[in-house]
Design a protein around this motif. Structure first.
Motif, PDB file in Angstrom:
ATOM      1  N   HIS A 152       0.857  -1.196   0.000  1.00 18.84           N
ATOM      2  CA  HIS A 152       0.000   0.000   0.000  1.00 18.84           C
ATOM      3  C   HIS A 152       0.889   1.242   0.000  1.00 18.84           C
ATOM      4  O   HIS A 152       1.846   1.317   0.756  1.00 18.84           O
ATOM      5  CB  HIS A 152      -0.893   0.008   1.242  1.00 18.84           C
ATOM      6  CG  HIS A 152      -1.864  -1.137   1.311  1.00 18.84           C
ATOM      7  ND1 HIS A 152      -3.099  -1.091   0.700  1.00 18.84           N
ATOM      8  CD2 HIS A 152      -1.768  -2.356   1.889  1.00 18.84           C
ATOM      9  CE1 HIS A 152      -3.744  -2.232   0.927  1.00 18.84           C
ATOM     10  NE2 HIS A 152      -2.954  -3.015   1.648  1.00 18.84           N
ATOM     11  N   THR A 176      -0.469  -0.247  -4.550  1.00 12.43           N
ATOM     12  CA  THR A 176      -1.509   0.776  -4.681  1.00 12.43           C
ATOM     13  C   THR A 176      -0.865   2.147  -4.869  1.00 12.43           C
ATOM     14  O   THR A 176       0.150   2.469  -4.266  1.00 12.43           O
ATOM     15  CB  THR A 176      -2.446   0.824  -3.457  1.00 12.43           C
ATOM     16  OG1 THR A 176      -1.747   1.375  -2.332  1.00 12.43           O
ATOM     17  CG2 THR A 176      -2.974  -0.546  -3.093  1.00 12.43           C
ATOM     18  N   TYR A 195      -5.950   3.076  -5.340  1.00 10.34           N
ATOM     19  CA  TYR A 195      -6.544   2.988  -4.007  1.00 10.34           C
ATOM     20  C   TYR A 195      -7.876   3.741  -3.982  1.00 10.34           C
ATOM     21  O   TYR A 195      -8.256   4.382  -4.937  1.00 10.34           O
ATOM     22  CB  TYR A 195      -5.578   3.453  -2.917  1.00 10.34           C
ATOM     23  CG  TYR A 195      -5.012   4.859  -3.015  1.00 10.34           C
ATOM     24  CD1 TYR A 195      -5.765   5.966  -2.657  1.00 10.34           C
ATOM     25  CD2 TYR A 195      -3.700   5.069  -3.439  1.00 10.34           C
ATOM     26  CE1 TYR A 195      -5.236   7.243  -2.719  1.00 10.34           C
ATOM     27  CE2 TYR A 195      -3.158   6.346  -3.512  1.00 10.34           C
ATOM     28  CZ  TYR A 195      -3.932   7.433  -3.147  1.00 10.34           C
ATOM     29  OH  TYR A 195      -3.416   8.688  -3.216  1.00 10.34           O
ATOM     30  N   LEU A 199     -11.177  -0.833  -3.798  1.00  9.83           N
ATOM     31  CA  LEU A 199      -9.810  -1.401  -3.838  1.00  9.83           C
ATOM     32  C   LEU A 199      -9.816  -2.915  -3.618  1.00  9.83           C
ATOM     33  O   LEU A 199      -9.149  -3.659  -4.344  1.00  9.83           O
ATOM     34  CB  LEU A 199      -8.928  -0.705  -2.782  1.00  9.83           C
ATOM     35  CG  LEU A 199      -7.529  -1.305  -2.599  1.00  9.83           C
ATOM     36  CD1 LEU A 199      -6.726  -1.241  -3.891  1.00  9.83           C
ATOM     37  CD2 LEU A 199      -6.764  -0.572  -1.483  1.00  9.83           C
ATOM     38  N   ASP A 216       1.473  -2.278   4.861  1.00  6.13           N
ATOM     39  CA  ASP A 216       0.606  -1.097   4.931  1.00  6.13           C
ATOM     40  C   ASP A 216       1.449   0.125   5.289  1.00  6.13           C
ATOM     41  O   ASP A 216       1.980   0.209   6.396  1.00  6.13           O
ATOM     42  CB  ASP A 216      -0.470  -1.335   5.997  1.00  6.13           C
ATOM     43  CG  ASP A 216      -1.140  -0.029   6.430  1.00  6.13           C
ATOM     44  OD1 ASP A 216      -1.262   0.885   5.583  1.00  6.13           O
ATOM     45  OD2 ASP A 216      -1.534   0.063   7.606  1.00  6.13           O
ATOM     46  N   VAL A 218      -0.008   3.193   4.885  1.00 11.31           N
ATOM     47  CA  VAL A 218      -1.039   4.238   4.844  1.00 11.31           C
ATOM     48  C   VAL A 218      -1.719   4.396   6.208  1.00 11.31           C
ATOM     49  O   VAL A 218      -1.822   5.503   6.742  1.00 11.31           O
ATOM     50  CB  VAL A 218      -2.099   3.943   3.764  1.00 11.31           C
ATOM     51  CG1 VAL A 218      -3.154   5.049   3.715  1.00 11.31           C
ATOM     52  CG2 VAL A 218      -1.445   3.787   2.403  1.00 11.31           C
ATOM     53  N   GLU A 222      -6.056  -0.288   5.761  1.00 16.72           N
ATOM     54  CA  GLU A 222      -5.358  -1.195   4.840  1.00 16.72           C
ATOM     55  C   GLU A 222      -5.058  -2.558   5.470  1.00 16.72           C
ATOM     56  O   GLU A 222      -4.929  -3.562   4.766  1.00 16.72           O
ATOM     57  CB  GLU A 222      -4.053  -0.557   4.335  1.00 16.72           C
ATOM     58  CG  GLU A 222      -4.242   0.534   3.295  1.00 16.72           C
ATOM     59  CD  GLU A 222      -4.883   1.795   3.853  1.00 16.72           C
ATOM     60  OE1 GLU A 222      -4.908   1.980   5.083  1.00 16.72           O
ATOM     61  OE2 GLU A 222      -5.393   2.597   3.051  1.00 16.72           O
ATOM     62  N   LEU A 225      -8.231  -4.586   5.119  1.00 16.26           N
ATOM     63  CA  LEU A 225      -8.420  -4.885   3.695  1.00 16.26           C
ATOM     64  C   LEU A 225      -7.461  -5.998   3.245  1.00 16.26           C
ATOM     65  O   LEU A 225      -7.853  -6.903   2.503  1.00 16.26           O
ATOM     66  CB  LEU A 225      -8.186  -3.617   2.864  1.00 16.26           C
ATOM     67  CG  LEU A 225      -8.491  -3.742   1.385  1.00 16.26           C
ATOM     68  CD1 LEU A 225      -9.125  -2.468   0.843  1.00 16.26           C
ATOM     69  CD2 LEU A 225      -7.249  -4.102   0.564  1.00 16.26           C
ATOM     70  N   SER A 226      -6.235  -5.949   3.738  1.00 15.97           N
ATOM     71  CA  SER A 226      -5.236  -6.944   3.324  1.00 15.97           C
ATOM     72  C   SER A 226      -5.623  -8.333   3.805  1.00 15.97           C
ATOM     73  O   SER A 226      -5.431  -9.330   3.097  1.00 15.97           O
ATOM     74  CB  SER A 226      -3.859  -6.569   3.886  1.00 15.97           C
ATOM     75  OG  SER A 226      -3.491  -5.283   3.442  1.00 15.97           O
ATOM     76  N   SER A 238       2.403  -3.356   9.261  1.00 16.84           N
ATOM     77  CA  SER A 238       2.096  -1.945   9.061  1.00 16.84           C
ATOM     78  C   SER A 238       3.224  -1.103   9.619  1.00 16.84           C
ATOM     79  O   SER A 238       3.818  -1.430  10.650  1.00 16.84           O
ATOM     80  CB  SER A 238       0.785  -1.562   9.750  1.00 16.84           C
ATOM     81  OG  SER A 238       0.526  -0.180   9.508  1.00 16.84           O
TER      82      SER A 238
END
Ligand SMILES: NC(=O)c1ccc[n+]([C@@H]2O[C@H](COP(=O)([O-])OP(=O)(O)OC[C@H]3O[C@@H](n4cnc5c(N)ncnc54)[C@H](OP(=O)(O)O)[C@@H]3O)[C@@H](O)[C@H]2O)c1
Length: 307
Positions: A152, A176, A195, A199, A216, A218, A222, A225-226, A238
Protein backbone atom coordinates in the motif's frame (compact mmCIF):
# COMPACT_ATOMS: atom_id res chain seq x y z
CA UNK A 1 27.47 25.61 10.49
CA UNK A 2 24.34 26.20 8.45
CA UNK A 3 21.30 24.28 9.68
CA UNK A 4 17.53 24.26 9.66
CA UNK A 5 16.49 25.03 13.20
CA UNK A 6 13.17 25.00 15.05
CA UNK A 7 12.91 26.98 18.30
CA UNK A 8 9.89 24.95 19.43
CA UNK A 9 7.46 22.36 18.09
CA UNK A 10 5.67 23.57 14.98
CA UNK A 11 5.25 23.09 11.23
CA UNK A 12 6.85 24.02 7.91
CA UNK A 13 6.27 27.71 8.62
CA UNK A 14 8.59 27.43 11.65
CA UNK A 15 11.63 26.07 9.78
CA UNK A 16 14.46 28.64 9.72
CA UNK A 17 17.93 28.38 8.24
CA UNK A 18 20.48 29.71 10.73
CA UNK A 19 24.14 29.61 11.71
CA UNK A 20 24.49 27.29 14.72
CA UNK A 21 27.37 25.61 16.54
CA UNK A 22 28.56 22.26 15.17
CA UNK A 23 27.74 19.15 17.20
CA UNK A 24 30.75 17.54 18.88
CA UNK A 25 31.27 13.78 18.41
CA UNK A 26 31.54 11.69 21.58
CA UNK A 27 34.23 8.98 21.90
CA UNK A 28 31.96 6.41 20.19
CA UNK A 29 30.71 8.70 17.42
CA UNK A 30 31.79 10.19 14.11
CA UNK A 31 31.22 13.71 12.86
CA UNK A 32 29.78 13.70 9.32
CA UNK A 33 29.98 16.64 6.89
CA UNK A 34 26.70 16.20 5.05
CA UNK A 35 26.21 16.50 1.30
CA UNK A 36 22.50 15.75 1.42
CA UNK A 37 19.64 14.56 3.56
CA UNK A 38 16.11 13.54 2.65
CA UNK A 39 12.62 14.41 3.78
CA UNK A 40 10.50 11.83 5.55
CA UNK A 41 6.91 12.21 6.80
CA UNK A 42 8.25 11.47 10.28
CA UNK A 43 10.21 14.74 10.19
CA UNK A 44 6.92 16.62 10.18
CA UNK A 45 5.52 14.35 12.93
CA UNK A 46 8.54 14.96 15.13
CA UNK A 47 8.47 18.70 14.48
CA UNK A 48 4.80 18.83 15.44
CA UNK A 49 5.49 17.10 18.78
CA UNK A 50 3.48 14.03 17.79
CA UNK A 51 6.40 11.68 18.45
CA UNK A 52 7.09 13.03 21.90
CA UNK A 53 6.37 9.76 23.71
CA UNK A 54 8.80 7.81 21.48
CA UNK A 55 11.49 10.33 20.53
CA UNK A 56 11.29 13.53 22.58
CA UNK A 57 12.97 16.64 21.21
CA UNK A 58 15.25 19.26 22.71
CA UNK A 59 15.38 22.78 21.35
CA UNK A 60 16.61 24.40 19.26
CA UNK A 61 15.82 21.29 17.23
CA UNK A 62 17.53 20.41 13.96
CA UNK A 63 15.15 17.94 12.25
CA UNK A 64 16.10 15.09 9.95
CA UNK A 65 17.34 11.50 10.28
CA UNK A 66 18.78 10.66 6.83
CA UNK A 67 22.45 11.38 6.21
CA UNK A 68 24.83 11.16 3.25
CA UNK A 69 28.26 12.72 3.57
CA UNK A 70 31.93 12.45 4.48
CA UNK A 71 33.39 11.52 7.86
CA UNK A 72 35.10 14.68 9.14
CA UNK A 73 36.24 13.45 12.55
CA UNK A 74 36.17 10.18 14.49
CA UNK A 75 35.80 9.71 18.25
CA UNK A 76 38.64 7.96 20.11
CA UNK A 77 36.71 4.65 20.40
CA UNK A 78 35.70 4.39 16.73
CA UNK A 79 37.77 1.90 14.74
CA UNK A 80 35.55 1.21 11.70
CA UNK A 81 35.72 4.64 10.06
CA UNK A 82 38.34 7.26 9.27
CA UNK A 83 38.19 10.89 8.21
CA UNK A 84 37.41 11.12 4.50
CA UNK A 85 35.17 8.00 4.32
CA UNK A 86 31.93 8.46 2.40
CA UNK A 87 28.97 7.20 4.42
CA UNK A 88 25.19 7.11 4.54
CA UNK A 89 23.02 6.56 7.57
CA UNK A 90 19.82 6.69 9.56
CA UNK A 91 20.88 8.96 12.38
CA UNK A 92 18.28 8.56 15.09
CA UNK A 93 19.16 9.08 18.73
CA UNK A 94 16.89 8.58 21.79
CA UNK A 95 16.42 12.35 22.02
CA UNK A 96 16.15 14.47 18.87
CA UNK A 97 18.35 17.58 18.82
CA UNK A 98 21.21 17.40 16.28
CA UNK A 99 19.39 16.14 13.18
CA UNK A 100 20.57 15.96 9.60
CA UNK A 101 19.07 19.14 8.10
CA UNK A 102 22.52 20.64 8.67
CA UNK A 103 26.05 20.81 7.32
CA UNK A 104 27.27 18.50 10.13
CA UNK A 105 25.77 15.77 12.27
CA UNK A 106 27.14 13.10 14.62
CA UNK A 107 26.39 9.39 14.35
CA UNK A 108 27.33 6.10 15.95
CA UNK A 109 28.81 3.42 13.67
CA UNK A 110 25.71 1.23 14.18
CA UNK A 111 23.65 3.92 12.39
CA UNK A 112 25.80 4.24 9.26
CA UNK A 113 27.41 2.25 6.45
CA UNK A 114 29.92 2.99 3.70
CA UNK A 115 28.42 4.80 0.70
CA UNK A 116 29.37 2.91 -2.46
CA UNK A 117 31.18 5.04 -5.07
CA UNK A 118 28.60 4.32 -7.78
CA UNK A 119 25.80 5.81 -5.69
CA UNK A 120 25.30 9.58 -6.00
CA UNK A 121 24.72 11.73 -2.92
CA UNK A 122 21.02 12.27 -3.60
CA UNK A 123 20.28 8.56 -3.84
CA UNK A 124 22.45 7.91 -0.78
CA UNK A 125 20.47 10.50 1.19
CA UNK A 126 17.16 8.99 0.08
CA UNK A 127 18.03 5.42 0.96
CA UNK A 128 18.54 5.00 4.73
CA UNK A 129 15.21 5.59 6.48
CA UNK A 130 12.95 4.54 3.62
CA UNK A 131 15.16 1.61 2.66
CA UNK A 132 15.52 0.31 6.22
CA UNK A 133 11.78 0.60 6.72
CA UNK A 134 11.00 -1.33 3.56
CA UNK A 135 13.58 -4.02 4.35
CA UNK A 136 12.67 -4.45 8.02
CA UNK A 137 8.94 -4.49 7.23
CA UNK A 138 9.28 -7.14 4.51
CA UNK A 139 11.52 -9.19 6.81
CA UNK A 140 8.91 -8.98 9.58
CA UNK A 141 6.51 -10.90 7.33
CA UNK A 142 9.23 -13.01 5.69
CA UNK A 143 8.37 -12.27 2.06
CA UNK A 144 9.78 -14.93 -0.20
CA UNK A 145 10.01 -16.33 -3.69
CA UNK A 146 6.79 -16.86 -5.69
CA UNK A 147 4.55 -15.15 -3.13
CA UNK A 148 2.19 -12.29 -3.92
CA UNK A 149 2.68 -9.16 -1.84
CA UNK A 150 0.37 -6.18 -1.68
CA UNK A 151 2.23 -2.91 -1.02
CA UNK A 152 0.00 0.00 0.00
CA UNK A 153 1.36 3.44 -1.01
CA UNK A 154 3.78 1.79 -3.39
CA UNK A 155 4.83 5.02 -5.12
CA UNK A 156 6.00 6.70 -1.90
CA UNK A 157 9.52 6.73 -0.50
CA UNK A 158 9.11 3.47 1.42
CA UNK A 159 6.81 1.82 -1.11
CA UNK A 160 9.13 2.45 -4.06
CA UNK A 161 11.92 0.62 -2.31
CA UNK A 162 9.69 -2.11 -0.86
CA UNK A 163 8.44 -2.99 -4.35
CA UNK A 164 12.00 -3.50 -5.56
CA UNK A 165 13.13 -5.53 -2.53
CA UNK A 166 10.09 -7.80 -2.80
CA UNK A 167 10.77 -8.25 -6.54
CA UNK A 168 14.41 -9.05 -5.78
CA UNK A 169 13.14 -11.80 -3.46
CA UNK A 170 11.17 -13.29 -6.31
CA UNK A 171 7.73 -12.10 -5.22
CA UNK A 172 4.90 -10.88 -7.39
CA UNK A 173 4.06 -7.34 -6.24
CA UNK A 174 0.74 -5.54 -6.46
CA UNK A 175 1.08 -1.89 -5.46
CA UNK A 176 -1.51 0.78 -4.68
CA UNK A 177 -1.04 4.31 -5.99
CA UNK A 178 -3.02 7.09 -7.56
CA UNK A 179 -3.48 6.66 -11.29
CA UNK A 180 -0.83 9.25 -12.20
CA UNK A 181 1.77 6.92 -10.65
CA UNK A 182 0.75 3.68 -12.35
CA UNK A 183 3.32 3.83 -15.17
CA UNK A 184 5.94 4.52 -12.54
CA UNK A 185 4.93 1.40 -10.59
CA UNK A 186 5.03 -0.72 -13.73
CA UNK A 187 8.58 0.54 -14.34
CA UNK A 188 9.52 -0.57 -10.81
CA UNK A 189 8.11 -4.03 -11.48
CA UNK A 190 4.77 -3.82 -9.67
CA UNK A 191 1.22 -4.34 -10.90
CA UNK A 192 -0.53 -1.06 -10.10
CA UNK A 193 -3.96 -0.76 -8.59
CA UNK A 194 -5.78 2.43 -7.69
CA UNK A 195 -6.54 2.99 -4.01
CA UNK A 196 -9.91 4.27 -2.76
CA UNK A 197 -13.43 2.84 -3.08
CA UNK A 198 -13.46 -0.62 -4.64
CA UNK A 199 -9.81 -1.40 -3.84
CA UNK A 200 -10.60 -4.81 -2.33
CA UNK A 201 -12.51 -5.89 -5.45
CA UNK A 202 -9.70 -4.67 -7.70
CA UNK A 203 -7.13 -6.63 -5.70
CA UNK A 204 -9.34 -9.74 -5.72
CA UNK A 205 -9.68 -9.47 -9.50
CA UNK A 206 -5.90 -9.30 -9.89
CA UNK A 207 -5.18 -12.02 -7.30
CA UNK A 208 -8.23 -14.32 -7.14
CA UNK A 209 -6.39 -16.90 -5.01
CA UNK A 210 -5.54 -14.31 -2.38
CA UNK A 211 -2.43 -12.39 -1.49
CA UNK A 212 0.24 -13.95 0.73
CA UNK A 213 1.48 -10.86 2.56
CA UNK A 214 0.96 -7.11 2.74
CA UNK A 215 2.80 -3.96 3.75
CA UNK A 216 0.61 -1.10 4.93
CA UNK A 217 2.25 2.33 4.62
CA UNK A 218 -1.04 4.24 4.84
CA UNK A 219 -2.76 3.33 8.11
CA UNK A 220 -6.39 3.92 7.13
CA UNK A 221 -7.98 0.49 7.02
CA UNK A 222 -5.36 -1.20 4.84
CA UNK A 223 -4.66 -3.87 7.48
CA UNK A 224 -8.26 -5.14 7.45
CA UNK A 225 -8.42 -4.89 3.70
CA UNK A 226 -5.24 -6.94 3.32
CA UNK A 227 -6.63 -9.70 5.56
CA UNK A 228 -9.84 -9.71 3.55
CA UNK A 229 -7.74 -9.93 0.39
CA UNK A 230 -6.36 -13.24 1.64
CA UNK A 231 -3.31 -12.54 3.79
CA UNK A 232 -2.98 -14.42 7.05
CA UNK A 233 -3.01 -11.70 9.79
CA UNK A 234 0.51 -12.71 10.87
CA UNK A 235 1.73 -11.76 7.40
CA UNK A 236 0.42 -8.22 7.43
CA UNK A 237 2.91 -5.58 8.49
CA UNK A 238 2.10 -1.95 9.06
CA UNK A 239 4.46 0.98 9.44
CA UNK A 240 1.56 3.40 9.84
CA UNK A 241 -0.92 1.69 12.20
CA UNK A 242 0.30 0.19 15.51
CA UNK A 243 -3.17 -1.34 16.00
CA UNK A 244 -2.15 -3.98 13.45
CA UNK A 245 -0.80 -5.93 16.46
CA UNK A 246 -4.29 -6.29 17.91
CA UNK A 247 -5.24 -8.07 14.69
CA UNK A 248 -2.31 -10.49 14.84
CA UNK A 249 -0.02 -8.59 12.48
CA UNK A 250 3.35 -6.90 12.84
CA UNK A 251 4.13 -3.24 13.50
CA UNK A 252 7.57 -2.00 12.53
CA UNK A 253 9.22 1.11 13.91
CA UNK A 254 12.41 1.31 11.89
CA UNK A 255 15.68 0.72 13.68
CA UNK A 256 19.07 2.10 12.68
CA UNK A 257 21.07 -1.00 11.72
CA UNK A 258 24.35 -0.91 9.86
CA UNK A 259 24.09 -4.47 8.51
CA UNK A 260 20.69 -3.67 6.99
CA UNK A 261 22.11 -0.55 5.34
CA UNK A 262 24.87 -2.71 3.88
CA UNK A 263 22.28 -5.18 2.59
CA UNK A 264 20.50 -2.28 0.87
CA UNK A 265 23.65 -0.90 -0.77
CA UNK A 266 24.51 -4.45 -1.88
CA UNK A 267 21.11 -4.69 -3.59
CA UNK A 268 21.79 -1.36 -5.28
CA UNK A 269 25.21 -2.56 -6.36
CA UNK A 270 23.68 -5.65 -7.98
CA UNK A 271 21.29 -3.30 -9.85
CA UNK A 272 18.23 -4.73 -8.10
CA UNK A 273 17.50 -1.46 -6.32
CA UNK A 274 17.50 2.15 -7.38
CA UNK A 275 16.51 5.03 -5.14
CA UNK A 276 13.99 7.11 -7.09
CA UNK A 277 14.52 10.80 -6.32
CA UNK A 278 11.50 12.88 -7.27
CA UNK A 279 12.74 16.34 -6.24
CA UNK A 280 15.85 18.06 -4.94
CA UNK A 281 15.77 21.30 -2.92
CA UNK A 282 18.55 23.34 -1.36
CA UNK A 283 18.56 23.14 2.45
CA UNK A 284 17.24 26.69 2.72
CA UNK A 285 14.01 25.57 1.02
CA UNK A 286 13.21 22.78 3.48
CA UNK A 287 9.75 24.26 4.14
CA UNK A 288 8.90 24.03 0.43
CA UNK A 289 10.21 20.47 0.35
CA UNK A 290 7.88 19.58 3.21
CA UNK A 291 4.91 21.11 1.44
CA UNK A 292 5.79 19.29 -1.79
CA UNK A 293 5.72 16.02 0.16
CA UNK A 294 2.23 16.68 1.50
CA UNK A 295 0.54 17.29 -1.81
CA UNK A 296 1.13 13.70 -2.99
CA UNK A 297 2.08 12.48 -6.42
CA UNK A 298 5.76 12.28 -5.56
CA UNK A 299 7.64 9.30 -6.89
CA UNK A 300 10.15 8.17 -4.33
CA UNK A 301 12.23 10.59 -2.30
CA UNK A 302 12.55 14.34 -1.82
CA UNK A 303 16.15 15.34 -1.15
CA UNK A 304 17.68 18.41 0.52
CA UNK A 305 21.19 19.39 -0.60
CA UNK A 306 23.54 21.29 1.67
CA UNK A 307 25.21 23.26 -1.13
N1 LIG B 1 6.96 3.04 11.38
C1 LIG B 1 8.04 3.55 10.82
O1 LIG B 1 9.16 3.37 11.30
C2 LIG B 1 7.90 4.36 9.56
C3 LIG B 1 9.02 4.60 8.77
C4 LIG B 1 8.86 5.32 7.57
C5 LIG B 1 7.60 5.77 7.19
N2 LIG B 1 6.55 5.56 8.01
C6 LIG B 1 5.21 6.03 7.62
O2 LIG B 1 4.84 5.39 6.42
C7 LIG B 1 4.06 6.25 5.62
C8 LIG B 1 4.68 6.36 4.22
O3 LIG B 1 5.97 6.92 4.30
P1 LIG B 1 6.73 7.38 2.97
O4 LIG B 1 8.05 7.91 3.38
O5 LIG B 1 6.67 6.31 1.94
O6 LIG B 1 5.77 8.58 2.53
P2 LIG B 1 5.73 9.40 1.15
O7 LIG B 1 7.01 9.25 0.42
O8 LIG B 1 5.27 10.76 1.51
O9 LIG B 1 4.63 8.65 0.28
C9 LIG B 1 3.30 8.67 0.64
C10 LIG B 1 2.53 7.98 -0.47
O10 LIG B 1 1.25 7.71 0.03
C11 LIG B 1 0.42 7.55 -1.09
N3 LIG B 1 -0.95 7.56 -0.61
C12 LIG B 1 -1.65 8.58 -0.05
N4 LIG B 1 -2.85 8.13 0.33
C13 LIG B 1 -2.92 6.82 0.00
C14 LIG B 1 -3.89 5.79 0.13
N5 LIG B 1 -5.08 6.02 0.70
N6 LIG B 1 -3.58 4.55 -0.32
C15 LIG B 1 -2.41 4.28 -0.88
N7 LIG B 1 -1.44 5.20 -1.04
C16 LIG B 1 -1.70 6.45 -0.59
C17 LIG B 1 0.84 8.62 -2.06
O11 LIG B 1 0.70 8.03 -3.33
P3 LIG B 1 0.10 8.77 -4.61
O12 LIG B 1 1.02 9.94 -4.89
O13 LIG B 1 0.14 7.72 -5.63
O14 LIG B 1 -1.28 9.24 -4.23
C18 LIG B 1 2.35 8.77 -1.72
O15 LIG B 1 3.15 8.20 -2.72
C19 LIG B 1 3.99 7.57 6.38
O16 LIG B 1 2.81 7.59 7.12
C20 LIG B 1 5.17 7.51 7.32
O17 LIG B 1 5.00 8.29 8.49
C21 LIG B 1 6.66 4.85 9.18
Amino acid sequence: MKAVVMPRYGGAQDLRTAETPEPAPGPGEVLIRLEATSVNPVDRELAAGRLDSIVPAEFPLIPGWDAAGTVAEVGSEVTEYAAGDHVLGYVRRPVARWGTYAEYTVAEPRMIAPKPDFMDWDSAAGLPLAGLTALQALEAVAVKDAETVLVHAAAGGVGSIAVQIAKARGARVVGTASRRNHDYLVALGAEPVEYGDGLLERVRRLVPDGIDAALDAVGAGEVDLSIRAGADPSRVVSIADPKVREKGGEYVFTEPRSEDLRALTALAESRQLIVPVSAVFPLERAAEAWEAGRTGGARGKTVLRMA
